[in-house]
Structure formats: structure tokens, C-alpha cells
Design a protein around this motif. Structure first.
Motif, PDB file in Angstrom:
ATOM      1  N   PRO A 174       0.837  -1.205   0.000  1.00  0.00           N
ATOM      2  CA  PRO A 174       0.000   0.000   0.000  1.00  0.00           C
ATOM      3  C   PRO A 174       0.871   1.253   0.000  1.00  0.00           C
ATOM      4  CG  PRO A 174      -0.663  -1.517   1.739  1.00  0.00           C
ATOM      5  CD  PRO A 174       0.602  -2.042   1.143  1.00  0.00           C
ATOM      6  N   ILE A 175       0.401   2.281  -0.656  1.00  0.00           N
ATOM      7  CA  ILE A 175       1.165   3.529  -0.740  1.00  0.00           C
ATOM      8  C   ILE A 175       0.361   4.671  -0.141  1.00  0.00           C
ATOM      9  CG2 ILE A 175       2.493   2.859  -2.772  1.00  0.00           C
ATOM     10  CD1 ILE A 175       0.518   4.501  -4.454  1.00  0.00           C
ATOM     11  N   ASN A 176       1.076   5.661   0.334  1.00  0.00           N
ATOM     12  CA  ASN A 176       0.435   6.894   0.770  1.00  0.00           C
ATOM     13  C   ASN A 176       0.553   7.896  -0.360  1.00  0.00           C
ATOM     14  OD1 ASN A 176      -0.396   6.184   3.346  1.00  0.00           O
ATOM     15  ND2 ASN A 176       1.592   6.661   4.224  1.00  0.00           N
ATOM     16  N   VAL A 177      -0.534   8.541  -0.662  1.00  0.00           N
ATOM     17  CA  VAL A 177      -0.562   9.539  -1.718  1.00  0.00           C
ATOM     18  C   VAL A 177      -0.766  10.898  -1.072  1.00  0.00           C
ATOM     19  CG1 VAL A 177      -1.809  10.353  -3.747  1.00  0.00           C
ATOM     20  CG2 VAL A 177      -1.521   7.898  -3.360  1.00  0.00           C
ATOM     21  N   THR A 178       0.081  11.849  -1.412  1.00  0.00           N
ATOM     22  CA  THR A 178      -0.091  13.221  -0.944  1.00  0.00           C
ATOM     23  C   THR A 178      -0.645  14.045  -2.090  1.00  0.00           C
ATOM     24  OG1 THR A 178       1.764  13.024   0.584  1.00  0.00           O
ATOM     25  CG2 THR A 178       1.048  15.255   0.018  1.00  0.00           C
ATOM     26  N   THR A 179      -1.793  14.645  -1.843  1.00  0.00           N
ATOM     27  CA  THR A 179      -2.420  15.511  -2.832  1.00  0.00           C
ATOM     28  C   THR A 179      -2.225  16.948  -2.380  1.00  0.00           C
ATOM     29  OG1 THR A 179      -4.083  13.836  -3.290  1.00  0.00           O
ATOM     30  CG2 THR A 179      -4.586  16.082  -3.979  1.00  0.00           C
ATOM     31  N   LYS A 180      -1.689  17.778  -3.253  1.00  0.00           N
ATOM     32  CA  LYS A 180      -1.571  19.208  -2.973  1.00  0.00           C
ATOM     33  C   LYS A 180      -2.784  19.902  -3.565  1.00  0.00           C
ATOM     34  CE  LYS A 180       3.348  19.800  -2.485  1.00  0.00           C
ATOM     35  NZ  LYS A 180       3.324  20.038  -1.077  1.00  0.00           N
ATOM     36  N   ILE A 181      -3.426  20.690  -2.747  1.00  0.00           N
ATOM     37  CA  ILE A 181      -4.580  21.471  -3.180  1.00  0.00           C
ATOM     38  C   ILE A 181      -4.260  22.914  -2.834  1.00  0.00           C
ATOM     39  CG2 ILE A 181      -7.051  21.870  -2.822  1.00  0.00           C
ATOM     40  CD1 ILE A 181      -7.163  18.856  -2.009  1.00  0.00           C
ATOM     41  N   TYR A 182      -4.539  23.831  -3.748  1.00  0.00           N
ATOM     42  CA  TYR A 182      -4.156  25.215  -3.468  1.00  0.00           C
ATOM     43  C   TYR A 182      -5.140  26.222  -4.034  1.00  0.00           C
ATOM     44  CZ  TYR A 182      -2.336  25.224  -8.239  1.00  0.00           C
ATOM     45  OH  TYR A 182      -2.213  25.137  -9.605  1.00  0.00           O
ATOM     46  N   VAL A 183      -5.068  27.391  -3.450  1.00  0.00           N
ATOM     47  CA  VAL A 183      -5.763  28.577  -3.942  1.00  0.00           C
ATOM     48  C   VAL A 183      -4.674  29.632  -4.066  1.00  0.00           C
ATOM     49  CG1 VAL A 183      -7.457  30.363  -3.404  1.00  0.00           C
ATOM     50  CG2 VAL A 183      -7.934  27.983  -2.803  1.00  0.00           C
ATOM     51  N   LYS A 184      -4.625  30.301  -5.209  1.00  0.00           N
ATOM     52  CA  LYS A 184      -3.542  31.247  -5.464  1.00  0.00           C
ATOM     53  C   LYS A 184      -4.100  32.643  -5.732  1.00  0.00           C
ATOM     54  CE  LYS A 184       0.630  31.745  -8.130  1.00  0.00           C
ATOM     55  NZ  LYS A 184       1.590  31.128  -8.998  1.00  0.00           N
ATOM     56  N   SER A 185      -3.449  33.634  -5.155  1.00  0.00           N
ATOM     57  CA  SER A 185      -3.777  35.049  -5.357  1.00  0.00           C
ATOM     58  C   SER A 185      -5.231  35.379  -5.055  1.00  0.00           C
ATOM     59  CB  SER A 185      -3.426  35.487  -6.782  1.00  0.00           C
ATOM     60  OG  SER A 185      -2.042  35.328  -7.015  1.00  0.00           O
ATOM     61  N   LEU A 186      -5.735  34.812  -3.978  1.00  0.00           N
ATOM     62  CA  LEU A 186      -7.094  35.109  -3.530  1.00  0.00           C
ATOM     63  C   LEU A 186      -7.102  36.498  -2.902  1.00  0.00           C
ATOM     64  CD1 LEU A 186     -10.024  34.172  -2.801  1.00  0.00           C
ATOM     65  CD2 LEU A 186      -9.052  33.350  -0.640  1.00  0.00           C
ATOM     66  N   GLU A 187      -7.941  37.369  -3.402  1.00  0.00           N
ATOM     67  CA  GLU A 187      -8.048  38.709  -2.833  1.00  0.00           C
ATOM     68  C   GLU A 187      -9.155  38.706  -1.796  1.00  0.00           C
ATOM     69  OE1 GLU A 187      -8.487  43.421  -4.121  1.00  0.00           O
ATOM     70  OE2 GLU A 187      -8.781  41.862  -5.625  1.00  0.00           O
ATOM     71  N   ILE A 188      -8.789  39.113  -0.582  1.00  0.00           N
ATOM     72  CA  ILE A 188      -9.789  39.207   0.478  1.00  0.00           C
ATOM     73  C   ILE A 188      -9.720  40.592   1.101  1.00  0.00           C
ATOM     74  CG2 ILE A 188      -9.752  36.741   1.013  1.00  0.00           C
ATOM     75  CD1 ILE A 188      -8.196  37.616   3.593  1.00  0.00           C
TER      76      ILE A 188
END
Length: 170
Positions: free
Chosen positions: A47-61
Motif C-alpha cells: 500500500p502507498i500513501n498519496v499526498t495531494t496538494k490542493i491550493y488557492v492562489k492570489s485570492l483577494e480578500i
């Protein structure tokens, strides 16, 4: 001469390219024996561990932040980048939002934290965003980058970036 062709396996074949075929095991000159199959990939691979990168870029708040008197009581724009690492023991094989982390949720957390109070330092704001995200046990690490535009003379922006990982005890 014929143009490049794509085989059934997705390999690009170019004119004049030699094809390498797998060798077979031969007992006699007229009998070909294929190597024995010992199991499926699922049975032979750990079995393997999978790392998923999820991102939000240049969000203006919109946020109230700063230490100077002219910064109090006024909303100003901040630009946020958020990147999370989500670790699982299987890949997202189902096209289902419940199997991953919704990036709209990342954007909502950034805005909710910004709306909660006045922050003297954007470092404090970034830390609170990171902590809120790490409340989800599926997240192993988070990086939050905050830019405050036009806060330093002759600079497009000033900012901070923090990277937090979940403590794992053996």
C-alpha cells in the motif's frame, strides 16, 4: 515517410524507430513458454500513501490589519496563497468532492478569519488561517502566504509565508 504515430499504449513511434519486444523464454525451438504470472499488481505492491496538494492562489480578500493608526477601522485588500497537503492511503479514484478537500472551503476560511477581528500582524492572520485548516485531520501540512500590497514605499507588496505541519507522535 509516414508521420509520427501513437500506439495503443500511448507511445509515440517515429519513422525509423526500432521496436523493442519483450523476450520470451524458450524450452525448445518450436515451443514458447511465457514467464509465470505470480499475482496481480494489487497483490504484489505494498500500500502507498498519496499526498495531494490542493491550493488557492492570489485570492483577494478584504481585511482589517496593521499596527498604525491610519490602518484601524479600514478594510484593505490582502492577497492570499494557500497550499495544503492531504495524505491518504489510496488515490482519489472516485470523481467525488467528498474524497478530497474543497478549495472553495480554503477561500471561505481565509475570508472568515479575516472578518473575525482586526489583526495587528499579517503573521498572526496567516497563523490563524493555518490553524483553522489544520483542524481537519485529513490535512498533514499547510502553507499560507499573505501579501499586503502597497504597504512599503516603492514595493508592490510586503508579506509573510508560514508552513505548518501536523505533529505525528509515534
Amino acid at each position: 515517410m509516414k508521420a509520427d504515430a501513437i500506439t495503443e499504449m500511448g507511445v509515440i513511434m517515429r519513422p525509423g524507430m526500432k521496436i523493442r519486444r519483450p523476450k520470451s523464454i524458450t524450452k525448445t525451438s518450436d515451443e514458447v513458454v511465457q514467464p509465470p504470472v505470480t499475482g496481480t499488481i494489487a497483490e504484489t505492491v505494498a500500500p502507498i500513501n498519496v499526498t495531494t496538494k490542493i491550493y488557492v492562489k492570489s485570492l483577494e480578500i478584504s481585511a482589517q490589519c496593521g499596527v498604525y493608526s491610519h490602518e484601524f477601522g479600514k478594510d484593505r485588500s490582502l492577497f492570499i496563497d494557500i497550499e495544503i497537503d492531504m495524505v491518504s492511503n489510496n488515490m482519489v479514484s472516485v470523481d467525488d468532492l467528498n474524497q478530497t478537500y474543497d478549495y472553495d472551503r480554503l477561500a471561505q476560511i481565509a475570508q472568515d478569519v479575516a472578518s473575525s477581528k482586526h489583526f495587528y500582524l499579517i503573521e498572526s492572520y496567516a497563523g490563524e488561517v493555518a490553524q483553522t485548516i489544520l483542524n481537519d485531520a485529513r490535512i498533514s501540512a499547510v502553507k499560507v502566504r499573505v501579501e499586503k500590497p502597497n504597504s512599503v514605499k516603492n514595493a508592490a507588496a510586503a508579506g509573510t509565508e508560514i508552513y505548518c505541519t501536523r505533529n505525528v507522535t509515534p
